[in-house]
Design an enzyme around this catalytic site. Structure first.
Site: not given
Length: 484
Positions: A295, A298, A326, A361, A379, A402
């Site tokens: 993580e 990341w 959308w 998370n 998004w 996202w």
């Protein structure tokens, strides 16, 4: 539920001092001071800009400039501004213990630093390098008016330095993490300075209270005050608490009803603790700690993505998704923001976010997927809401996460893999979490609380059925592919 951002005033142009003025300032003070320009690096320990400035032997002027102009639409959101206020106050208190202090300015950063150069004779600026596109532009502007020395220290390895065999930058996380792992452990953390030499005279500073970073009408930050202690000491305390749990990270991180995650993300985002410090504290915990280290990796990966794609927060990485239709569903968007969708796990997460400025998370993924695929809302609407309401709102991580969940990213989940909230909730034992954040349901059994057969009084019916939402999302995706 209104957003949390606030208006700020703008800076005014600065004039550089003449060479004669600079010589007069330096002569009167003895040695030209050096500036430490602070942004998301609000700490003293393992802070390479402070270390370099202290090692130079020159007087040190720590400066934070509130420059919303440079970030434009990515000026900090309301929750981040609340955190910033307390983090700056904490850093100033720590600096005063070293015989120093924090200078606060508001305006265009290169102009404010140029004013300090005029007032003090400072010619050199030490700063921790940042990779958001607006900060890269600001660094270029500062380098035109002062000698800027940038240092890396907010990531495990300098973004852009972990490259493929052909010298290119990684786009996919897994090979990136493999390559980054080969360079680990990171450097040993630098000790904080024992003393910072003060300048002969301090330049003028704003009063932190005058920046109006704290909410007052209304004061919506009560939950954040209960949950968080911004600042370097708060970060260290949070790390010490997590060290005992790090070895069980893989087993507990997905369970929102227990505190299995580190909750270090806002401290890391504001630079109150370095990732190298965190790595060395937990790396030998054993068990599944490597999942947690991934993580941390990341975070590095996200910075490498925005270094390659500076507009990642507002543009689909996969062009085909520019054709998806959308829905512009304002009422449903507001229901999602308020935690009133009729899906308990989603609503619990959105209410936790509003109350504390943070969301578990696993629940972030469920709530984000619900917005994009169940409601078929762009998004970017979610990215903007998270930007305003998260205390750990980070441009790289927010955008990458996202786009991963939406299927639009260079490395992402497939759009057609639609997360089922009613399955995810019992799978990850979220009953206690739902009771905490959706008190209308607290009387329900563990079996019924994930999907009430009849909505209790005060709790909404499902905004859309799961099967219906899934079919609509798949149809939109199919139509997009046909158009492409």
């Amino acid at each position: 539920m209104a957003g949390r951002n606030t208006e700020v005033s703008r800076g005014v142009p600065a004039q550089l001092p003449s060479a004669q003025q600079e010589r007069a300032i330096v002569t009167s003070s003895g040695t030209a001071p050096t500036i430490v320009w602070l942004r998301r690096d609000l700490r003293l320990a393992d802070q390479p800009a402070f270390a370099a400035a202290a090692e130079s032997g020159a007087p040190v002027i720590p400066v934070y400039v509130l420059d919303d102009d440079v970030a434009k639409k990515y000026a900090m959101g309301g929750a981040s501004r609340w955190w910033l206020h307390h983090s700056l106050a904490s850093l100033d208190a720590d600096l005063r213990k070293l015989g120093s202090r924090l200078i606060l300015r508001r305006g265009k950063v290169h102009e404010e630093l140029a004013k300090i150069r005029r007032d003090t004779g400072a010619r050199t600026v030490h700063a921790v390098r940042h990779y958001e596109p607006w900060w890269r532009n600001a660094e270029k502007a500062v380098a035109k008016v002062l000698s800027l020395e940038c240092h890396d220290g907010n990531y495990l390895a300098p973004p852009g330095s972990v490259t493929t065999g052909s010298g290119g930058m990684y786009k996919i996380y897994t090979p990136f993490w493999r390559a980054l792992s080969e360079r680990m452990p990171p450097h040993d953390p630098l000790a904080k300075p024992h003393k910072l030499e003060a300048p002969a005279h301090w330049p003028a500073s704003d009063d932190l209270a005058d920046w109006d970073l704290l909410p007052s009408k209304p004061d919506w930050a009560g939950g954040m005050r209960e949950e968080w202690t911004p600042g370097e000491a708060g970060a260290r305390k949070r790390l010490r608490a997590f060290v005992e749990k790090a070895r069980k990270y893989e087993e507990s991180r997905n369970l929102p009803s227990i505190e299995g995650t580190s909750r270090l993300s806002p401290h890391l985002h504001f630079g109150e603790i370095s990732p190298a410090t965190v790595w060395h504290a937990v790396a030998d915990a054993g068990g599944s700690v490597r999942t947690f280290l991934g993580e941390l990796g990341w975070r590095d990966y996200a910075q490498n993505v925005i270094l390659q794609y500076p507009e990642y927060g507002s543009r689909n990485a996969r062009d085909a998704f520019d054709a998806i239709k959308w829905r512009h569903a304002t009422t449903e968007l507001k229901a999602w923001q308020r935690g009133q969708t009729g899906y308990p796990i989603v609503d619990a997460g959105m209410r936790e976010l509003w109350h504390t400025g943070w969301m578990h998370n696993r629940v972030r993924m469920i709530a984000a997927s619900f917005l994009v695929k169940h409601l078929l809302i762009d998004w970017r609407e979610g990215e903007r809401w998270f930007w305003d309401t998260l205390v750990d709102a980070d441009y790289g991580s927010n955008a990458v996460n996202w786009q991963w969940i939406a299927g639009t990213g260079i490395d992402s989940n497939m759009f057609v893999r639609i997360m089922a909230p009613l399955t995810q909730s019992p799978k990850f034992d979220a009953a206690g979490y739902i009771r905490q954040w959706v008190p209308e349901l607290k009387h329900l059994s563990d079996e019924d609380i994930h999907d009430p057969k009849r909505a209790p009084k005060g709790y909404p019916e499902k905004i859309i059925g799961h099967a219906e939402a899934r079919a609509r999302a798949l149809a939109a995706h199919a139509a997009m592919k046909e158009e492409a």
